[in-house]
Design an enzyme around this catalytic site. Structure first.
Site, mmCIF file in Angstrom:
data_model
loop_
_atom_site.group_PDB
_atom_site.id
_atom_site.type_symbol
_atom_site.label_atom_id
_atom_site.label_comp_id
_atom_site.label_asym_id
_atom_site.label_seq_id
_atom_site.Cartn_x
_atom_site.Cartn_y
_atom_site.Cartn_z
ATOM 1 N N GLY A 20 0.824 -1.207 0.000
ATOM 2 C CA GLY A 20 0.000 0.000 0.000
ATOM 3 C C GLY A 20 0.859 1.258 0.000
ATOM 4 O O GLY A 20 2.095 1.198 0.032
ATOM 5 N N ASP A 48 -3.692 -12.957 3.982
ATOM 6 C CA ASP A 48 -4.993 -12.288 4.056
ATOM 7 C C ASP A 48 -5.358 -12.214 5.533
ATOM 8 O O ASP A 48 -5.574 -13.253 6.175
ATOM 9 C CB ASP A 48 -6.036 -13.093 3.263
ATOM 10 C CG ASP A 48 -7.379 -12.363 3.208
ATOM 11 O OD1 ASP A 48 -7.665 -11.559 4.119
ATOM 12 O OD2 ASP A 48 -8.130 -12.606 2.250
ATOM 13 N N ALA A 70 -5.515 -2.423 5.146
ATOM 14 C CA ALA A 70 -6.860 -1.952 5.472
ATOM 15 C C ALA A 70 -7.730 -1.954 4.231
ATOM 16 O O ALA A 70 -7.234 -1.941 3.098
ATOM 17 C CB ALA A 70 -6.802 -0.535 6.053
ATOM 18 N N THR A 72 -9.640 0.539 2.461
ATOM 19 C CA THR A 72 -9.531 2.006 2.528
ATOM 20 C C THR A 72 -10.475 2.746 1.571
ATOM 21 O O THR A 72 -10.381 3.964 1.456
ATOM 22 C CB THR A 72 -8.078 2.447 2.230
ATOM 23 O OG1 THR A 72 -7.666 1.880 0.988
ATOM 24 C CG2 THR A 72 -7.133 2.004 3.322
ATOM 25 N N TYR A 135 -16.644 3.323 7.128
ATOM 26 C CA TYR A 135 -15.177 3.160 7.243
ATOM 27 C C TYR A 135 -14.715 3.507 8.657
ATOM 28 O O TYR A 135 -13.954 2.763 9.285
ATOM 29 C CB TYR A 135 -14.508 4.057 6.199
ATOM 30 C CG TYR A 135 -13.005 4.196 6.324
ATOM 31 C CD1 TYR A 135 -12.153 3.147 5.998
ATOM 32 C CD2 TYR A 135 -12.437 5.396 6.751
ATOM 33 C CE1 TYR A 135 -10.767 3.283 6.103
ATOM 34 C CE2 TYR A 135 -11.061 5.551 6.847
ATOM 35 C CZ TYR A 135 -10.225 4.493 6.523
ATOM 36 O OH TYR A 135 -8.865 4.643 6.625
ATOM 37 N N LYS A 139 -12.910 1.029 11.407
ATOM 38 C CA LYS A 139 -11.560 1.323 11.925
ATOM 39 C C LYS A 139 -11.610 1.505 13.451
ATOM 40 O O LYS A 139 -10.679 1.112 14.159
ATOM 41 C CB LYS A 139 -10.985 2.570 11.250
ATOM 42 C CG LYS A 139 -10.674 2.403 9.762
ATOM 43 C CD LYS A 139 -9.520 1.457 9.480
ATOM 44 C CE LYS A 139 -8.188 2.037 9.883
ATOM 45 N NZ LYS A 139 -7.062 1.131 9.456
ATOM 46 N N TRP A 160 -5.448 12.327 5.854
ATOM 47 C CA TRP A 160 -5.050 13.127 4.679
ATOM 48 C C TRP A 160 -3.660 12.694 4.174
ATOM 49 O O TRP A 160 -2.790 13.519 3.893
ATOM 50 C CB TRP A 160 -5.042 14.612 5.013
ATOM 51 C CG TRP A 160 -6.384 15.225 5.289
ATOM 52 C CD1 TRP A 160 -7.474 14.636 5.848
ATOM 53 C CD2 TRP A 160 -6.778 16.581 4.999
ATOM 54 N NE1 TRP A 160 -8.512 15.529 5.932
ATOM 55 C CE2 TRP A 160 -8.112 16.731 5.429
ATOM 56 C CE3 TRP A 160 -6.132 17.677 4.432
ATOM 57 C CZ2 TRP A 160 -8.811 17.933 5.297
ATOM 58 C CZ3 TRP A 160 -6.825 18.880 4.320
ATOM 59 C CH2 TRP A 160 -8.148 19.008 4.735
HETATM 60 N N1 LIG Z 1 -4.829 7.145 2.811
HETATM 61 C C1 LIG Z 1 -5.261 7.978 3.766
HETATM 62 O O1 LIG Z 1 -5.498 9.183 3.550
HETATM 63 C C2 LIG Z 1 -5.482 7.451 5.162
HETATM 64 C C3 LIG Z 1 -6.086 8.310 6.103
HETATM 65 C C4 LIG Z 1 -6.268 7.836 7.397
HETATM 66 C C5 LIG Z 1 -5.867 6.562 7.761
HETATM 67 N N2 LIG Z 1 -5.305 5.746 6.818
HETATM 68 C C6 LIG Z 1 -4.892 4.401 7.241
HETATM 69 O O2 LIG Z 1 -3.519 4.248 6.930
HETATM 70 C C7 LIG Z 1 -3.259 2.874 6.633
HETATM 71 C C8 LIG Z 1 -2.527 2.774 5.301
HETATM 72 O O3 LIG Z 1 -3.346 3.390 4.314
HETATM 73 P P1 LIG Z 1 -2.892 3.408 2.774
HETATM 74 O O4 LIG Z 1 -3.449 4.668 2.210
HETATM 75 O O5 LIG Z 1 -1.459 3.094 2.668
HETATM 76 O O6 LIG Z 1 -3.781 2.197 2.241
HETATM 77 P P2 LIG Z 1 -3.675 1.421 0.834
HETATM 78 O O7 LIG Z 1 -2.736 2.105 -0.093
HETATM 79 O O8 LIG Z 1 -5.105 1.198 0.409
HETATM 80 O O9 LIG Z 1 -3.009 0.037 1.263
HETATM 81 C C9 LIG Z 1 -3.691 -0.909 1.996
HETATM 82 C C10 LIG Z 1 -3.060 -2.247 1.715
HETATM 83 O O10 LIG Z 1 -3.780 -3.232 2.483
HETATM 84 C C11 LIG Z 1 -3.970 -4.354 1.631
HETATM 85 N N3 LIG Z 1 -5.099 -5.161 2.078
HETATM 86 C C12 LIG Z 1 -6.418 -4.945 1.879
HETATM 87 N N4 LIG Z 1 -7.133 -5.971 2.365
HETATM 88 C C13 LIG Z 1 -6.246 -6.846 2.910
HETATM 89 C C14 LIG Z 1 -6.378 -8.096 3.561
HETATM 90 N N5 LIG Z 1 -7.571 -8.669 3.748
HETATM 91 N N6 LIG Z 1 -5.265 -8.731 3.990
HETATM 92 C C15 LIG Z 1 -4.044 -8.177 3.792
HETATM 93 N N7 LIG Z 1 -3.853 -6.996 3.172
HETATM 94 C C16 LIG Z 1 -4.949 -6.329 2.732
HETATM 95 C C17 LIG Z 1 -4.227 -3.740 0.273
HETATM 96 O O11 LIG Z 1 -4.077 -4.691 -0.742
HETATM 97 P P3 LIG Z 1 -4.962 -4.546 -2.105
HETATM 98 O O12 LIG Z 1 -4.473 -3.311 -2.780
HETATM 99 O O13 LIG Z 1 -4.641 -5.809 -2.831
HETATM 100 O O14 LIG Z 1 -6.392 -4.440 -1.672
HETATM 101 C C18 LIG Z 1 -3.166 -2.652 0.236
HETATM 102 O O15 LIG Z 1 -1.920 -3.134 -0.224
HETATM 103 C C19 LIG Z 1 -4.604 2.159 6.703
HETATM 104 O O16 LIG Z 1 -4.757 1.607 7.988
HETATM 105 C C20 LIG Z 1 -5.613 3.283 6.520
HETATM 106 O O17 LIG Z 1 -6.859 2.961 7.127
HETATM 107 C C21 LIG Z 1 -5.096 6.154 5.536
#
Ligand SMILES: NC(=O)c1ccc[n+]([C@@H]2O[C@H](COP(=O)([O-])OP(=O)(O)OC[C@H]3O[C@@H](n4cnc5c(N)ncnc54)[C@H](OP(=O)(O)O)[C@@H]3O)[C@@H](O)[C@H]2O)c1
Length: 294
Positions: A20, A48, A70, A72, A135, A139, A160
């Protein structure tokens, strides 16, 4: 707060969700700072997290698990809450139970969406959760599960996020700037733009400092609106920020409600004698050439 003196130094890390946007920068940060530590990085093709037995097997032999996996898709979660719950709550619980059984510590990354977003001053780490979206509910349930099953854990809430390795607002603005004369961006939601590189470094610092277990806010210092963020991105790209026009949330209806006020407080870092993340505006200057290379 006292450090966790009874815990051992991390030498075997497991990063879950390594493909991710945050996961990739976390693995890079560990490569730079973890020295002789062993780092195993997995994503859902290998683990998974909805599968409890697979979590037990994967966690075995590790001292520290960082869960950045997550579901997301914030808007999609409104109509697929059970799928989001199975990853964000049950998956986090599976990892936490596996950590507890293996004697490993855990970092669970969470979100500003666990709050209602109707405050007028920064949310403290112990402010009551009151999510308004599917969501956010899933979380919030993940946070609860991790704290219940693995007390030797850190919850790191972020918001963000933007980085080089995933779709995000900075990349969207750069694309729209090339396609349109003007871009309308909402000016009534406040938050803290956060570079994944800064957050990854902060997570590594937190663990390596053996900081007290508990909740930390992994967002940049300062605050702005999406409109202010967009103007700053245009400026960093050498473009006229006057091409960004303010609008309101009502003009952009989306399935999931957006928090109007997502500014998080950073007291826990100071309590642990650690520096919070840098200012969002200073980091943006460093980040733009990396996130949208030209
Ligand atoms: N992005 C934001 O603005 C934001 C804001 C607040 C909090 N967060 C939190 O920050 C963290 C990282 O976010 P990110 O933006 O880096 O997320 P991301 O780019 O969507 O990466 C999430 C990763 O989790 C993997 N995943 C999904 N389902 C899974 C499962 N069942 N088992 C194992 N892996 C799984 C996804 O794989 P696939 O691609 O194959 O689905 C992806 O590689 C998360 O906890 C998110 O809730 C993010």
């Amino acid at each position: 707060m006292q450090p966790n003196r009874d815990t051992k130094t991390v030498s075997r890390w497991l990063v879950v969700g390594c493909d991710g946007m945050l996961g990739q920068d976390l693995v890079a940060a560990l490569g730079e700072s973890a020295g002789s530590d062993e780092v195993t990085a997995v994503d859902q093709d290998v683990l998974d997290i909805r599968d409890p037995d697979a979590c037990t097997a994967a966690v075995d032999g590790h001292d520290l698990v960082v869960n950045v996996a997550a579901y997301t898709a914030v808007d999609e979660a409104e109509s697929h809450e059970s799928q989001a719950f199975s990853v964000n709550a049950v998956g986090a619980a599976n990892l936490a139970r596996a950590c507890s059984a293996a004697g490993a510590r855990m970092v669970q990354v969470s979100t500003d969406y666990v709050f209602a977003g109707d405050a007028t001053s920064p949310y403290a780490e112990d402010a009551p959760l009151s999510p308004r979206s599917a969501y956010g509910r899933t979380k919030g349930a993940g946070e609860w599960a991790v704290q219940a099953y693995c007390p030797q854990s850190w919850i790191v809430r972020t918001a963000w996020l933007y980085g080089a390795n995933g779709p995000n607002f900075v990349k969207t603005m750069a694309r729209l700037a090339a396609e349109r004369d003007t871009v309308s961006v909402v000016d009534d939601q406040f938050g803290q733009p956060t570079w994944t590189v800064d957050l990854a470094a902060a997570i590594v610092r937190l663990v390596e400092a053996d900081a007290p277990f508990g909740t930390y806010h992994g967002t940049s210092a300062g605050q702005t609106t999406w409109f202010g963020f967009a103007q700053a991105i245009f400026a960093e790209l050498g473009l006229d920020s006057g091409r960004v026009k303010p609008t309101t949330t009502d003009a952009f209806p989306l399935p999931a409600p957006r928090p109007a006020y997502s500014v998080l407080g950073h007291e826990a870092w100071r309590g642990a004698a650690l520096d919070p993340l840098p200012s969002w505006r200073k980091s943006l200057t460093q980040a733009v050439p990396v996130v949208v290379p030209r």
